[in-house]
Design a protein around this motif. Structure first.
Motif, mmCIF file in Angstrom:
data_model
loop_
_atom_site.group_PDB
_atom_site.id
_atom_site.type_symbol
_atom_site.label_atom_id
_atom_site.label_comp_id
_atom_site.label_asym_id
_atom_site.label_seq_id
_atom_site.Cartn_x
_atom_site.Cartn_y
_atom_site.Cartn_z
ATOM 1 N N SER A 228 12.126 -21.122 39.138
ATOM 2 C CA SER A 228 12.128 -22.399 38.415
ATOM 3 C C SER A 228 10.756 -22.700 37.811
ATOM 4 C CB SER A 228 12.558 -23.531 39.352
ATOM 5 O OG SER A 228 11.687 -23.604 40.476
ATOM 6 N N ALA A 229 9.683 -22.319 38.495
ATOM 7 C CA ALA A 229 8.329 -22.551 37.970
ATOM 8 C C ALA A 229 8.086 -21.701 36.727
ATOM 9 C CB ALA A 229 7.290 -22.241 39.051
ATOM 10 N N VAL A 230 8.542 -20.451 36.777
ATOM 11 C CA VAL A 230 8.384 -19.559 35.623
ATOM 12 C C VAL A 230 9.186 -20.097 34.442
ATOM 13 C CG1 VAL A 230 8.764 -17.234 34.741
ATOM 14 C CG2 VAL A 230 7.988 -17.554 37.097
ATOM 15 N N GLU A 231 10.423 -20.547 34.726
ATOM 16 C CA GLU A 231 11.271 -21.065 33.652
ATOM 17 C C GLU A 231 10.653 -22.304 33.010
ATOM 18 O OE1 GLU A 231 14.956 -21.476 35.841
ATOM 19 O OE2 GLU A 231 15.828 -19.789 34.723
ATOM 20 N N GLU A 232 10.034 -23.139 33.826
ATOM 21 C CA GLU A 232 9.394 -24.344 33.289
ATOM 22 C C GLU A 232 8.226 -23.967 32.379
ATOM 23 O OE1 GLU A 232 8.269 -27.130 36.240
ATOM 24 O OE2 GLU A 232 7.444 -28.566 34.810
ATOM 25 N N ARG A 233 7.399 -22.979 32.805
ATOM 26 C CA ARG A 233 6.287 -22.515 31.950
ATOM 27 C C ARG A 233 6.819 -21.946 30.640
ATOM 28 N NH1 ARG A 233 4.212 -19.932 36.531
ATOM 29 N NH2 ARG A 233 4.560 -17.862 35.603
ATOM 30 N N LEU A 234 7.889 -21.187 30.735
ATOM 31 C CA LEU A 234 8.480 -20.557 29.557
ATOM 32 C C LEU A 234 8.961 -21.622 28.569
ATOM 33 C CD1 LEU A 234 9.137 -17.744 28.439
ATOM 34 C CD2 LEU A 234 11.337 -17.859 29.605
ATOM 35 N N LYS A 235 9.643 -22.634 29.102
ATOM 36 C CA LYS A 235 10.155 -23.714 28.248
ATOM 37 C C LYS A 235 9.005 -24.507 27.620
ATOM 38 C CE LYS A 235 13.146 -27.813 28.359
ATOM 39 N NZ LYS A 235 12.165 -28.644 27.652
ATOM 40 N N ASN A 236 7.994 -24.833 28.407
ATOM 41 C CA ASN A 236 6.857 -25.611 27.897
ATOM 42 C C ASN A 236 6.117 -24.855 26.795
ATOM 43 O OD1 ASN A 236 7.445 -27.668 29.656
ATOM 44 N ND2 ASN A 236 5.955 -27.039 31.210
ATOM 45 N N ASN A 237 5.908 -23.562 26.991
ATOM 46 C CA ASN A 237 5.194 -22.766 25.984
ATOM 47 C C ASN A 237 6.013 -22.642 24.700
ATOM 48 O OD1 ASN A 237 2.931 -22.317 27.572
ATOM 49 N ND2 ASN A 237 3.801 -20.498 28.534
ATOM 50 N N LEU A 238 7.339 -22.502 24.845
ATOM 51 C CA LEU A 238 8.207 -22.431 23.662
ATOM 52 C C LEU A 238 8.195 -23.764 22.919
ATOM 53 C CD1 LEU A 238 10.327 -20.954 21.926
ATOM 54 C CD2 LEU A 238 12.075 -21.732 23.528
ATOM 55 N N ASP A 239 8.337 -24.873 23.672
ATOM 56 C CA ASP A 239 8.329 -26.203 23.043
ATOM 57 C C ASP A 239 6.997 -26.475 22.359
ATOM 58 O OD1 ASP A 239 10.870 -26.575 23.951
ATOM 59 O OD2 ASP A 239 10.301 -27.817 25.683
ATOM 60 N N SER A 240 5.931 -26.073 23.005
ATOM 61 C CA SER A 240 4.594 -26.287 22.443
ATOM 62 C C SER A 240 4.443 -25.548 21.116
ATOM 63 C CB SER A 240 3.533 -25.826 23.443
ATOM 64 O OG SER A 240 2.248 -25.910 22.871
ATOM 65 N N TYR A 241 4.952 -24.326 21.073
ATOM 66 C CA TYR A 241 4.873 -23.550 19.825
ATOM 67 C C TYR A 241 5.648 -24.252 18.710
ATOM 68 C CZ TYR A 241 5.692 -20.019 16.294
ATOM 69 O OH TYR A 241 5.778 -19.357 15.090
ATOM 70 N N ASN A 242 6.893 -24.640 18.991
ATOM 71 C CA ASN A 242 7.736 -25.248 17.959
ATOM 72 C C ASN A 242 7.170 -26.583 17.475
ATOM 73 O OD1 ASN A 242 9.729 -23.244 17.723
ATOM 74 N ND2 ASN A 242 10.810 -23.987 19.535
ATOM 75 N N GLU A 243 6.533 -27.343 18.385
ATOM 76 C CA GLU A 243 5.974 -28.637 18.002
ATOM 77 C C GLU A 243 4.781 -28.493 17.064
ATOM 78 O OE1 GLU A 243 7.220 -30.790 22.227
ATOM 79 O OE2 GLU A 243 5.100 -30.456 21.731
ATOM 80 N N THR A 244 4.015 -27.426 17.245
ATOM 81 C CA THR A 244 2.803 -27.225 16.427
ATOM 82 C C THR A 244 3.039 -26.292 15.258
ATOM 83 O OG1 THR A 244 2.119 -25.417 17.890
ATOM 84 C CG2 THR A 244 1.285 -27.633 18.393
ATOM 85 N N SER A 245 4.191 -25.636 15.201
ATOM 86 C CA SER A 245 4.469 -24.658 14.141
ATOM 87 C C SER A 245 4.749 -25.361 12.814
ATOM 88 C CB SER A 245 5.674 -23.802 14.524
ATOM 89 O OG SER A 245 6.065 -22.983 13.448
ATOM 90 N N VAL A 246 4.294 -24.766 11.727
ATOM 91 C CA VAL A 246 4.578 -25.293 10.379
ATOM 92 C C VAL A 246 5.697 -24.503 9.711
ATOM 93 C CG1 VAL A 246 2.246 -26.164 10.064
ATOM 94 C CG2 VAL A 246 2.778 -23.804 9.397
#
Length: 738
Positions: free
Chosen positions: A677-695
């Protein structure tokens, strides 16, 4: 003439069926001739947008008047360039005579087809037979003369029947199958239109459009009718069979070869030859396909294999002598003696490697004559028609079995090639490479082979022109299976090969460039031609990889006076060579081979030391959409972005790999199911972070399946991968439901 003329035929994209048909017709037409040599220069389209393909085109720069007496070049080579650019490219071959087909360049003889006639016939058919007036069109490439002609014919056909042109029913295309799929999608899903029919500028796009209809459950021809252009084999064998405009490929290539030989001999030739096309209605437009059509298809065209040897008339004569006996026997006893005999004869001809076309034609004519003879006897006449239908059925069954046999033979040949390739691509010594090539040529059916490397660097203008070094070094020269040694192994590149290399009554060969990324190495020539022409590119890649490895090593050996420094650089070169074999070039992650090597070792270590780990099987979502919408270059950017998200999520001790395409695998070492669950949370956060900052105009997403290591359940990495893959499938299915 004192010597046999040599014709250069520019060919590209063998996975494109149109080019494949051109190839096979030229081979078939010229193989019986003893008065010429034919060399296929295997490049790609000029300024091709497909990454990595453009450097095949260095091979065109080897064409020169010292070796080549005439050049044949077709429209596919100029698919992606303007007519002026294409014409200027052709002019570079002067003073060598040039013949073009499917494209007309100024002052050069051309063999064209009247595509307008076929398109208008198709529209006439839709309007007059099926009462269809709402007709869409998927266009060909922007710079293609043929594509323009077909679109103009579409407009003319509409005008002829008083149908108002609607620009919303027209979408751009590029002769590729995926563009047909996306074109149909654009009209129907994006523009919210459902035309009564779609005409595609070629069959590849028609097949793509049909795939879209099947996927969307839009029945063809009930809801929409589809028509293609070229009448390639696939449109006859798919379901429903696609109506198409037939091109006279064989007649076109016969005329091209005839003009080429006349030009070589200095004879006058026609400026332009135009051949007719013909509309062939099939089920996709609402017409039932003629059952006899597939029976009449030539075997090698239908299944995309080389034709069998020409028939042994003596054996066929003997077999046909018995037809009357078995036919009369069947009439008397009402059994299947005649059909069983025909089945036996076909099998015998196959075992003897004899072309069955003549036998099939004779049997069909024989039965037809018998039906005519007994036309006043209703019972026998009816039985004769039943026999004819049964014969057609066994012919189709026979051809299917032959096709399956051919598929297995080609698969076995490719497996053999893969094994050979693994050996060739790790031969980082030219002498060892030459030895390995020589040892395996016979397995591939290659009797004559020449490998030459340039003495100097190739200069490229970043577009079309390559400046080839004046000299090349012969690395390997095989004639009729025997190696030829040269006292002086340096030749002028304008000569291409030693003067007696092309020998025999008829030589049909191929010349292929050797390169790695942008670095050009040389070329190889082989003959006779191989039955599976996709093998050429595979051989090219294996040899090129080996030469690249050789150059990496030899470049490190150039520093002779600093032994310690040289030793360090040699070690580094070896690491680079190892990376070539185990790393994915695009992402820098391990490739499948690298992952399997390391993971196999780790799973054994975990079993002995009772350690835990998790295996993640990850699949990018919508990579095809990104490629189709924004281009393959942007697709590569998306793949890199996913790899960076994974690197950020997992630890340096974890094993990350790109398995190919849109698939990734991660082995999380010393990681138990409790930490998932900790790994999945990191994976989701990193993906969300990319999409939020991506142009970017798209968002990244992926699905994944996880398999924890159970030492009692899994004994190999393959079992663990299968478990993770199954969980991935469940995850994708669940996501699809949402």
């Amino acid at each position: 003439m004192n010597k046999k003329p040599t014709i250069a035929f520019l060919i590209n994209q063998f996975y494109n069926t149109y080019n494949n048909i051109i190839w096979r017709n030229v081979v078939e037409i010229t193989k019986k001739r003893k008065d010429l040599n034919l060399l296929f220069f295997m490049g790609k389209e000029l300024l091709t947008p497909y990454r990595g393909d453009i450097h095949y085109n260095s091979i065109y720069s080897l064409i020169n008047k010292n070796v080549i007496d005439c050049v044949i070049i077709g429209a596919p080579t100029g698919t992606f360039v303007e007519n002026e650019v294409f014409t200027n490219f052709i002019k570079k071959f002067e003073p060598i005579p040039v013949v073009t087909f499917a494209f007309q360049a100024e002052n050069y003889p051309a063999v064209l087809v009247n595509g307008k006639k076929g398109i208008i016939e198709a529209i006439d058919h839709l309007v007059n037979v099926h009462n269809v007036r709402n007709i869409a069109f998927i266009k060909g490439p922007e710079y293609s003369q043929e594509a323009h002609e077909r679109f103009e014919a579409y407009l003319e056909g509409l005008k002829k029947h008083g149908i108002k042109f609607d620009e919303n029913l027209v979408v751009p295309g590029n002769f590729a199958k995926d563009r047909g799929y996306n074109g149909a999608k654009e009209i129907i899903l994006e523009r919210k239109l459902l035309p009564e029919a779609i005409i595609c500028a070629n069959d590849e796009m028609a097949l793509g459009a049909l795939n879209f209809m099947i996927e969307q459950k839009i029945p063809v021809p009930d809801k929409i009718k589809i028509i293609g252009f070229d009448d390639i084999v696939e449109v006859k064998l798919c379901y429903p069979p696609i109506s198409s405009i037939s091109q006279p490929f064989k007649q076109q290539m016969e005329k091209v070869i005839e003009i080429a030989l006349n030009l070589i001999e200095g004879k006058e030739v026609e400026k332009v030859t135009i051949l007719d096309t013909k509309f062939i209605p099939r089920t996709s437009c609402g017409c039932f396909e003629n059952d006899e059509e597939s029976t009449k298809l030539e075997f090698y065209e239908k299944y995309d294999v080389q034709p069998l040897i020409k028939m042994s008339e003596t054996l066929i004569d003997k077999l046909t002598e018995n037809l009357d006996f078995y036919f009369e026997n069947t009439i008397k006893s009402k059994d299947d003696d005649f059909i069983n005999y025909c089945r036996y004869a076909l099998n015998l001809l196959f075992l003897e490697n004899v072309d069955t076309d003549s036998f099939k034609e004779r049997v069909s004519n024989f039965i037809a004559n018998k039906i005519e003879f007994y036309k006043n006897d209703e019972t026998i006449s009816k039985l004769g028609n039943e026999i004819l239908n049964k014969f057609r059925v066994i012919v189709k069954d026979y051809e299917k079995r032959i096709a399956i046999n051919t598929i297995f033979l080609e698969r076995n040949q490719r497996i053999t090639l893969e094994l050979i390739g693994q050996e060739l691509s790790t031969s980082f010594n030219l002498r060892e490479l030459a030895s390995n090539i020589k040892r395996h040529l016979d397995e591939l059916g290659i009797k004559n082979f020449l490998l030459c490397l340039y003495e100097g660097k190739v200069k490229w203008d970043k577009r079309i022109d390559y400046k080839i070094p004046e000299k090349a070094r012969i690395i390997l020269d095989i004639r009729d299976g025997k190696e030829i040694k040269h006292k002086n192994n340096i030749i002028k590149t304008e000569n291409l090969f030693p003067k007696d290399f092309l020998s025999g009554d008829n030589t049909q060969g191929a010349i292929i460039p050797l390169f790695f990324s942008k670095e050009q190495f040389g070329y190889f020539i082989l003959y006779p031609l191989l039955p599976d022409n996709l093998i050429y590119e595979t051989i090219q890649k294996y040899i090129s990889n080996s030469i690249k490895g050789y150059k990496l090593i030899t470049s490190e050996k150039s520093i002779k006076n600093k032994l310690i420094e040289t030793a360090k650089k040699l070690k580094e070169a070896n690491k680079q060579i190892e990376k070539l074999a185990i790393l994915d070039e695009l992402t820098g992650l391990y490739n499948r081979r690298g992952f399997m090597t390391i993971a196999t070792h780790l799973i054994e270590l975990a079993r002995r030391r009772k350690r835990d780990f998790l295996l993640f099987y990850i699949d990018m979502d919508k990579l095809k959409y990104i490629n189709d919408t924004f281009g393959h270059k942007e697709g590569d950017v998306a793949i890199k972005a996913v790899s960076n998200i994974l690197k950020k999520t997992f630890r340096q001790t974890d094993i990350l790999a790109r398995f190919g395409g849109d698939e990734f695998v991660v082995l999380a070492v010393d990681c138990s199911i409790d930490e998932l669950s900790a790994v999945e949370e990191r994976l989701k956060n990193n993906l969300d972070s990319y999409n939020e900052t991506s142009v970017k105009k798209y968002s990244l997403s992926f699905s994944y399946g996880v398999a924890p290591y159970d030492r009692d359940k899994f004994h190999s990495i393959y079992q663990l991968l299968e478990e993770a893959d199954r969980n991935l499938y469940r995850a994708k299915h669940a996501k699809h439901k949402k």
